[in-house]
Design a protein around this motif. Structure first.
Motif, mmCIF file in Angstrom:
data_model
loop_
_atom_site.group_PDB
_atom_site.id
_atom_site.type_symbol
_atom_site.label_atom_id
_atom_site.label_comp_id
_atom_site.label_asym_id
_atom_site.label_seq_id
_atom_site.Cartn_x
_atom_site.Cartn_y
_atom_site.Cartn_z
ATOM 1 N N MET A 115 1.087 -1.025 -0.144
ATOM 2 C CA MET A 115 0.075 0.213 -0.215
ATOM 3 C C MET A 115 0.900 1.265 0.139
ATOM 4 O O MET A 115 1.741 1.279 0.991
ATOM 5 N N THR A 116 0.649 2.093 -0.939
ATOM 6 C CA THR A 116 1.371 3.293 -1.035
ATOM 7 C C THR A 116 0.788 4.333 -0.253
ATOM 8 O O THR A 116 -0.403 4.465 -0.038
ATOM 9 N N ILE A 117 1.756 5.044 0.368
ATOM 10 C CA ILE A 117 1.552 6.172 1.461
ATOM 11 C C ILE A 117 1.192 7.580 0.432
ATOM 12 O O ILE A 117 2.104 7.761 -0.469
ATOM 13 N N ASN A 118 0.008 8.110 0.692
ATOM 14 C CA ASN A 118 -0.171 9.402 -0.154
ATOM 15 C C ASN A 118 -1.187 10.364 0.669
ATOM 16 O O ASN A 118 -1.620 9.583 1.521
ATOM 17 N N GLU A 119 -1.171 11.465 0.374
ATOM 18 C CA GLU A 119 -1.835 12.433 1.162
ATOM 19 C C GLU A 119 -3.327 12.263 0.991
ATOM 20 O O GLU A 119 -3.879 12.493 2.135
ATOM 21 N N GLU A 120 -3.761 11.554 -0.312
ATOM 22 C CA GLU A 120 -5.257 11.139 -0.258
ATOM 23 C C GLU A 120 -5.677 10.365 0.848
ATOM 24 O O GLU A 120 -6.649 10.277 1.571
ATOM 25 N N ARG A 121 -4.927 9.218 0.843
ATOM 26 C CA ARG A 121 -5.066 8.149 1.810
ATOM 27 C C ARG A 121 -4.985 8.582 3.310
ATOM 28 O O ARG A 121 -5.330 7.838 4.212
ATOM 29 N N LYS A 122 -3.940 9.494 3.469
ATOM 30 C CA LYS A 122 -3.660 10.004 4.721
ATOM 31 C C LYS A 122 -4.800 10.587 5.369
ATOM 32 O O LYS A 122 -4.954 10.805 6.746
ATOM 33 N N LYS A 123 -5.905 10.989 4.579
ATOM 34 C CA LYS A 123 -7.075 11.694 5.246
ATOM 35 C C LYS A 123 -7.877 10.341 5.643
ATOM 36 O O LYS A 123 -8.895 10.784 6.619
ATOM 37 N N GLU A 124 -7.835 9.219 5.515
ATOM 38 C CA GLU A 124 -8.621 8.137 5.944
ATOM 39 C C GLU A 124 -7.911 7.212 6.893
ATOM 40 O O GLU A 124 -8.452 6.366 7.786
ATOM 41 N N VAL A 125 -6.434 7.155 6.771
ATOM 42 C CA VAL A 125 -5.730 6.201 7.689
ATOM 43 C C VAL A 125 -4.567 6.761 8.101
ATOM 44 O O VAL A 125 -4.149 7.680 7.809
#
Ligand code: GLU
Length: 267
Positions: A115-125
């Motif tokens: 799973m790639t770390i990115n800003e979009e996903r950092k909003k959820e996890v």
């Protein structure tokens, strides 16, 4: 609409209460706000969400029923480093599409699944530090006319997996090509082999696993994105992230991380 001021006030108060309850996740709020690290220690088990369809990272071996790969060995070593033998690691299948949902509804404690770390996903996890560096590339049948991104034009078809960064990125990098999305990497590779598309796109590390499985396929064009992998946990579990980062660092310091990596990933 309201008989008097009092009924009006009551209506406001009850709709505010409903809104607050909804914001907390309704009746589930108590369970879902429970600290994941405390729960792991209580239950003496940690449930990792891993891929079952991704050679080299998380692949179910049909003859043993075991899931094997870098993500599996790394999560096992992390659990041991954090809890010794007090906490048992368990594994549940996730796909790129299902992993965040399963994490947020408490079915798994941590995602270790390419799973790639990115800003979009950092909003959820919440994510740990990077544990692996990949980059997006293309897989084609050997001898294909497609040699890189520039050959993905109008009339070409690229296969990708739902919920992956690759499916999003390819639309941006090759806006003319048609993108077909599959549920998981096994399905996408089967589709490529049955000529449903001209190329398959995802991280180079995953594509190397496919080329190893069937050497009539090869990677072309190098990488065109950065895909740093992180372990995801439910948002707000800083303590668990800290513990995972500490464990990751000691596995790196002790050489155990390199040992696991070189078992699966050939440079
Ligand atoms: N690393 C990319 C992502 O997180 C592609 C691999 C995957 O689908 O898990 O979306």
């Amino acid at each position: 609409m309201f008989k008097n001021k009092k009924t009006f006030k009551m209506a406001i108060v009850s709709s505010m209460a409903a809104l607050m309850l909804a914001a907390c996740g309704g009746g589930d709020s108590k369970e879902s706000s429970k600290d994941v690290l405390a729960q792991i220690k209580d239950e003496k088990k940690i449930v990792f969400g891993v891929k079952h369809d991704t050679r080299l990272f998380g692949l179910k071996n049909p003859s043993t029923g075991e899931v094997e790969g870098f993500d599996i060995d790394l999560s096992k070593a992390l659990a041991e480093e954090m809890f010794g033998s007090d906490v048992k690691p368990e594994y549940k299948e996730v796909t790129s599409k299902t992993r965040v949902g399963l994490l947020n509804n408490g079915k798994i404690d941590a995602v270790v699944a390419t799973m790639t770390i990115n800003e979009e996903r950092k909003k959820e996890v919440d994510f740990t530090d990077v544990y692996f560096d990949a980059g997006q590339s293309l897989l084609v049948k050997k001898g294909s006319k497609i040699k890189g991104l520039e050959d993905l034009k109008k009339g070409t078809k690229v296969l990708a997996v739902k919920g992956s960064t690759s499916a999003v990125n390819i639309r941006e990098k090759a806006p003319e090509t048609q993108v077909l999305e599959y549920e998981n990497y096994a399905e996408a590779f089967t589709a490529l082999k049955s000529n449903k598309g001209d190329a398959l796109t995802t991280d180079d590390a995953i594509l190397y696993g496919m080329a190893e499985e069937d050497p009539s396929y090869e990677l072309v064009g190098g990488t065109f994105t950065e895909e740093p992998y992180g372990i995801a946990v439910k948002k707000g579990n800083k303590e668990l992230v800290d513990e995972l980062n500490k464990a990751l660092k000691s596995l790196k310091d002790s050489g155990k991380y390199d040992e696991i990596k070189s078992k699966w990933i050939k440079e």
